[in-house]
Enzyme design. Sequence first.
Site, PDB file in Angstrom:
ATOM      1  CB  ILE A 105      -0.961  -0.011   1.203  1.00  0.00           C
ATOM      2  CG1 ILE A 105      -1.871   1.219   1.189  1.00  0.00           C
ATOM      3  CG2 ILE A 105      -0.212  -0.086   2.529  1.00  0.00           C
ATOM      4  CD1 ILE A 105      -3.012   1.158   2.201  1.00  0.00           C
ATOM      5  CB  SER A 106       0.893   4.282   0.366  1.00  0.00           C
ATOM      6  OG  SER A 106       1.228   5.638   0.238  1.00  0.00           O
TER       7      SER A 106
END
Length: 291
Positions: A105-106
């Site tokens: 994520i990210s």
Amino acid sequence: MTDPMASAEVTMEHVGGRTLRVARWNFDKVSEHPPILFFNGIGANIEAVAPLAAELDDRGFIMFDMPGIGQSPDPVIPYNAVTMCWIATRLLDRFGIDIVDVMGISWGGAMAQHFALQHGARTRRLVLIATTAGMIMVPGNLAALTKMANPRRYIDPEFMAKHFETLYGGALGNEMVADSKGIPSSKSGHMSRLTPPSPRGYMYQLLALLGWTSVPALPFLKKPTLIMMGDDDQIVPLINGKMLNSLIPNSELVTIAGGGHLFLLSHKDESVAAIRGHLDMPDDAEYSHAA
């Protein structure tokens, strides 16, 4: 609510010259699925994503605190994507894991891309969440990016409450009842799982992907890939997911309507359903626009 860390086995592991705090879920169960190797967002410790690990209880799940993040000791020397992905393989070796489904994520989505490119033989499927192709990206809201670079968001609940919408966008589902300090309960719940990174750990994590981009390599990434983006993400705009989708041959883009940067929290059921649908596809299945 049951503590998702209660079912985790947490250890300190010395691998590749670094000591890392590692959490594993469901490794005591027989599963027909390969384990998930998860790379977290910048400054975020294991607990931040523990609810997702507990939700995917029919397969193994492993992640670790980056150096200087959570309870992993401060890094002595800087690191980059190449060295940390290599260290991740040493960690998998430590637990006898050959093949994994890789998620990130990210900031961790960039690491997940790099792992799949650098260690393709150990990667079955890929899930990229609210992420970009690195320095070649469309930047988000300038106010959000400025606050994102400030580690104060991890240690000051009032700062987080004041700037949460700017930072993360999107509604957090229906859990918008304020607590005694005026902080919406779902936000304080997320905050309660965060441990402030050390200044050195946060800085080294920022520097680790400085100048990095996956753009030249993505057309050669043949792993089935799910790209998940929120259409109200103030940090990583949706266009970045469309870019990834256009570059990765065998990929699908799922857009979470009303989702901000933390749509894994705000739209948990929808997110988990999409992840399961991707990971449980037959191995020979391809997405319709695959090359």
